[in-house]
Design an enzyme around this catalytic site. Structure first.
Site: not given
Ligand code: NDP
Length: 448
Positions: A93, A129, A169, A244
């Site tokens: 998962k 993953k 993700d 998210n």
């Molecule tokens: P989203 O794609 O919804 O949002 C990601 C955010 O982070 C955007 O604002 C994006 O900006 C920014 N971002 C992404 N890559 C980079 C980078 N290299 N440098 C700076 N900013 C960056 O993803 P999520 O919110 O789902 O995920 C965010 C984090 O949370 C990740 O680490 C993910 O693994 C973790 N996570 C997510 C879960 C989930 O349920 N969604 C569960 C557990 C952990 P931009 O749009 O400019 O790229």
């Protein structure tokens, strides 16, 4: 960097030798192995049966071609990944990440972390993953759909409700899950809700799944603050990202009485001393899919800093919710100096080892991602439960389940850290508690 136990040093060296160039994977493995020395003393059977060596080796790694035709009729080729890391506790998962930086080392770091995180939830889920180096930015809905269909045309053979259950993700939200579910259904001729989580609410999704990671991370910080006889009430907070996880972290912090003054995307950050206008951020990011800088078009008093470092902003609570290694040692020192008393990781491994050391040495409340952001996958497991009995629960009940799960994860980490002589160290607590549960299951199942 903390030194490794002498029994564990050669295991880490073998991981480096067998997985060259996968720096994020090395970092994630090292961070867990640094905690495990005392576990081998208490449980020599884990060493005898090579549990650590086995856990560091994924059960299966799948890499595949993803060809698709873009809006202009041009053929595009991406690379797809699914790393099925460990199925001792349940079906693999873990989410799918679509981002140009994706390569095997990132997927393996995320899959490895997922094994311990999923174990901490107490739910019957293993760890995996996947993702692709596909960049969704600037793509049309048609591009996204054709890519997702091609991606699923290979992935479908490897997944299933009892085998492997992907979710979202970075770059994968409800829209992408919808396109992938549609293609899975079309190829297999099965309406198999439990094969993917994060589905739409009218076709098998669970209430609270969208909010779960952010809400859960805020709940985890709330628990850490309670231990210190403190709360979010009146605290100034900074949340990186605006996707998210960030959006629902901000929402829950607001509900718990905190004030979030900054958020970001990969191009820069917004500082709004009146408190971030969450409805506007949702409009910009979730509906219009634009960049965060347009926030200042409506709120002239707010400041947008292109390429700025969000951790310069003084705050009492910091919640990194964007991506890996976004807080380095210097950033961590700056946060502590500016009065930060708690850090809760919504993102996976957002703090470098140097940064983690700064937080731990300063004695602030530091909640590592594998514990603090486990609410997302825990609610995915709740979605699977609802799918299995063709039921759907209401928002309040589902959120209450999430809240209790986060309280239990906190308690488990807190008590395990105490048991192993490191009170208040949630890194050690999370690593050991997560590891022991998986190891016991693996031990029971023999050498497989
Ligand atoms: P989203 O794609 O919804 O949002 C990601 C955010 O982070 C955007 O604002 C994006 O900006 C920014 N971002 C992404 N890559 C980079 C980078 N290299 N440098 C700076 N900013 C960056 O993803 P999520 O919110 O789902 O995920 C965010 C984090 O949370 C990740 O680490 C993910 O693994 C973790 N996570 C997510 C879960 C989930 O349920 N969604 C569960 C557990 C952990 P931009 O749009 O400019 O790229």
């Amino acid at each position: 960097m903390t030194t490794l136990d002498e029994k564990i040093e050669p295991i880490y060296k073998a991981v480096l030798d067998r997985n060259p160039g996968e720096v994020e994977f090395h970092q994630a493995v090292r961070e867990v192995l640094e905690s495990l020395g005392p576990v081998l003393v208490k449980h020599p059977e884990f060493a005898h049966y090579k549990l650590i060596e086995r856990i560091c080796e994924p059960e299966r790694q799948i890499i595949f071609r993803v060809p698709w035709v873009d809006t202009h009729g041009k053929v595009q080729i991406n690379r797809g990944f699914r790393v099925e890391f460990n199925s001792a506790l349940g079906p693999y998962k873990g989410g799918l990440r679509f981002h140009p930086s994706v390569y095997l080392g990132i997927i393996k770091f995320l899959g490895f972390e997922q094994v311990f995180k999923n174990s901490l939830t107490g739910m019957p889920i293993g760890g995996g993953k996947g993702g692709s180096d596909f960049d969704p930015k600037g793509k049309t809905d048609g591009d996204i759909m054709r890519f997702c269909q091609s991606f699923m045309s290979e992935l479908y053979r490897h997944i299933g409700e009892h085998t492997d259950v992907p979710a979202g993700d970075i770059g994968v939200g409800g829209r992408e899950i919808g396109f992938m579910f549609g293609q899975y259904k079309r190829i297999t001729n099965r309406w198999e809700a439990g094969v993917l989580t994060g589905k739409g609410l009218n076709w098998g999704g669970s209430l609270v799944r969208t909010e779960a990671t952010g809400y859960g991370a805020a709940y985890f910080v709330d628990e850490m603050l309670k231990v210190r006889k403190d709360s979010f009430d009146g605290k100034t907070c900074v949340v990186s990202g605006s996707g998210n996880v960030a959006i629902y972290t901000i929402e829950k912090i607001n509900q718990l009485g905190g004030k979030v003054v900054a958020c970001s995307d990969s191009a820069g950050y917004i500082y709004d001393e009146k408190g971030i206008d969450l409805e506007l951020v949702q409009q910009i990011k979730e509906i219009e899919r634009r960049r965060i800088n347009v926030y200042t078009e409506k709120h002239k008093h707010a400041k947008y800093v292109a390429g700025g470092n969000i951790w310069e902003i003084p705050c009492q609570v910091a919640m990194p919710s964007a991506t890996q290694n976004e807080i380095n040692g210097k950033d961590a020192a700056m946060l502590v100096k500016n009065g930060c008393i708690a850090v809760g990781e919504g993102a996976n491994m957002p703090t470098t080892p140097e940064g983690v050391k700064v937080f731990l040495d300063a004695g602030i409340a530091y909640g590592p991602g594998k514990a603090a952001n486990a609410g997302g996958v825990a609610t995915s497991a709740l979605e699977m439960q609802q799918n299995a009995c063709r039921d759907s629960w209401d928002f309040a009940y589902t959120e209450d389940r999430l809240h209790k799960i986060m309280q239990n994860i906190h308690k488990d980490c807190y008590e395990t850290a105490e048991e192993y002589g490191a009170p208040g160290n949630y890194v050690i607590g999370a690593n050991i508690a997560g590891f022991i549960k998986v190891s016991r299951a693996m031990l029971a199942m023999g050498v497989v």
